[in-house]
Design an enzyme around this catalytic site. Structure first.
Site, PDB file in Angstrom:
ATOM      1  N   TYR A  86      26.557  53.766  38.386  1.00 49.66           N
ATOM      2  CA  TYR A  86      27.332  54.661  39.228  1.00 49.66           C
ATOM      3  C   TYR A  86      28.440  55.311  38.414  1.00 49.66           C
ATOM      4  O   TYR A  86      28.829  54.841  37.343  1.00 49.66           O
ATOM      5  CB  TYR A  86      27.971  53.891  40.394  1.00 49.66           C
ATOM      6  CG  TYR A  86      27.002  53.410  41.439  1.00 49.66           C
ATOM      7  CD1 TYR A  86      26.442  54.294  42.351  1.00 49.66           C
ATOM      8  CD2 TYR A  86      26.647  52.069  41.515  1.00 49.66           C
ATOM      9  CE1 TYR A  86      25.563  53.847  43.324  1.00 49.66           C
ATOM     10  CE2 TYR A  86      25.768  51.615  42.480  1.00 49.66           C
ATOM     11  CZ  TYR A  86      25.233  52.516  43.392  1.00 49.66           C
ATOM     12  OH  TYR A  86      24.368  52.071  44.342  1.00 49.66           O
ATOM     13  N   ASP A 102      15.142  47.478  46.141  1.00 42.95           N
ATOM     14  CA  ASP A 102      16.315  48.364  46.149  1.00 42.95           C
ATOM     15  C   ASP A 102      16.210  49.394  47.276  1.00 42.95           C
ATOM     16  O   ASP A 102      15.681  50.485  47.102  1.00 42.95           O
ATOM     17  CB  ASP A 102      16.436  49.060  44.796  1.00 42.95           C
ATOM     18  CG  ASP A 102      17.720  49.856  44.653  1.00 42.95           C
ATOM     19  OD1 ASP A 102      18.461  49.991  45.648  1.00 42.95           O
ATOM     20  OD2 ASP A 102      17.976  50.359  43.542  1.00 42.95           O
ATOM     21  N   SER A 149      17.956  52.936  46.721  1.00 47.19           N
ATOM     22  CA  SER A 149      17.205  53.916  45.933  1.00 47.19           C
ATOM     23  C   SER A 149      16.031  54.489  46.711  1.00 47.19           C
ATOM     24  O   SER A 149      15.801  55.703  46.711  1.00 47.19           O
ATOM     25  CB  SER A 149      16.709  53.274  44.628  1.00 47.19           C
ATOM     26  OG  SER A 149      17.799  52.990  43.773  1.00 47.19           O
TER      27      SER A 149
END
Length: 369
Positions: free
Chosen positions: A228, A132, A135
């Site tokens: 989100y 990811d 992140s």
């Protein structure tokens, strides 16, 4: 024949990160790949050429030498369209590519039949956490944003007891409690500030409080999908702004980090709110790259409005290029491992991480060799 992996120096303004570090280069070579790296690749991130040589890389003199014959190209920012046009037909490209943001780039990828994996499209699942990039890079961005805020603020962050009297701690508000926001909260707390965190997702309360911050509840919830926030309705936005505007009158520093994937950053801090803040207050808008959370944000600039500084820094993760590169390169290596099988490239389209990341999107298919 072994897979040739090409890595060229990043050319985007302000970009110092690299997609391959000596650590991940060594792992790629151990997996049977040939790594061709342009000389000076890691200079901006403080990785010398000798470290790549020691890791088994072949140093070459230009981007063309690194990429032209590469089966797999690894990058941070997307290569320019003219560089993409010089890749070999059917090459695989992995990085933060944003193909839909540039028609010329998208056309170049399609013209050459490039198999593109924009890592910003990676599904946010437990299995994907090690890959990811959003992140890992957001963590550095949140850290740097708070340090910029501390530098710009005309006050101490911690409480100090001195012979000249007691200095109260700065009151810091972080807007948005994603990875960047949580890192900003943790950094402000370490600096000794009185920290609050605000997010329209109520489930972030526990995360904010676990870092020593206080959750600012404005009575507005916007729980979305995939971790989100969803966009607020007009009525919700009006009520949020009214309550937030009143609270900002008491705040010394605001760091904005709110984002909605694939859309411009939501405008949360209005011009009227900024006007109502105390002179000497500071706003650092980490969302500047997608338009900013504050109406006064100018991407790449710092302005003053009625005594309030509003900063819109860009390339925040690149400011911590060494550690940001180490994290990013590990993310990229973990994804590249999905493509390497017995020393060759292979695509298992039944793997959702490949099927949902590839661009342009394609229907599910049986594994290909």
């Amino acid at each position: 024949m072994a897979v040739i992996i090409g890595v060229a120096r990043e050319t985007a303004a302000g970009e110092c990160r690299v997609a391959v570090t000596p650590e991940t280069c060594r792992k790629l070579v151990a997996a049977g790949a040939i790594v061709r790296a342009e000389r000076g690749l890691g200079r901006g991130a403080h990785f010398p050429d000798l470290a790549y040589v020691d890791a088994g890389a072949q140093l070459v003199d230009s981007a063309d030498d690194a990429l032209a014959a590469a089966d797999l190209v690894l990058c941070v920012q997307p290569p320019p369209a003219d560089v993409i046009a010089r890749l070999q037909h059917g090459a695989v490209l992995v990085g933060m590519l944003q193909p839909q943001a540039d028609p010329a780039r998208a056309a170049a990828l399609e013209a050459l039949g490039v198999v593109a994996f924009p890592l910003e499209r990676l599904p946010r699942t437990t299995r994907a956490q090690a890959m990811d990039v959003l992140s890992s890079q957001a963590g550095m961005a949140g850290y740097k944003a708070m340090l910029i805020a501390a530098q710009l603020a005309p006050r101490f962050f911690p409480m100090l007891t001195t012979a000249a009297g007691t200095i109260r701690p700065s009151k810091v508000l972080v807007v948005g409690a994603g990875v960047a926001g949580l890192q900003a909260i943790a950094t402000a707390k370490r600096l000794g500030a009185q920290v609050e965190g605000f997010d329209v997702r109520p489930e972030t309360r526990e995360q904010i409080e676990s870092l020593g911050g206080k959750f600012l509840d404005l009575g507005v919830s916007a729980v979305g999908e995939g971790g989100y926030a969803r966009a607020l309705t007009d009525e919700e936005r009006v009520e949020q702004q009214r309550r937030l505007g009143e609270h900002l009158k008491t705040v010394d520093v605001v760091v904005c980090t709110a984002a909605v994937p694939g859309r411009p950053a939501p405008k949360i801090v209005s011009a009227a709110m900024v006007t109502g803040m105390k002179p000497g207050s500071v706003i650092v808008d980490l969302a500047a790259e997608t338009g900013g959370n504050c109406e006064f944000t100018r991407p790449g600039d710092t302005i003053e409005h009625d005594g309030v500084l509003v900063a819109g820094p860009l390339d925040l993760a690149s400011l911590g290029a060494l550690h940001a590169s180490e994290m990013y390169a590990r993310n990229v290596f973990n994804f590249a491992n999905l493509l390497l099988r017995d020393g060759a490239l292979a695509f298992d389209w039944d793997d959702e991480l490949l099927a949902k990341t590839v661009w342009p999107p394609r229907p599910s298919a049986s594994p290909e060799q």
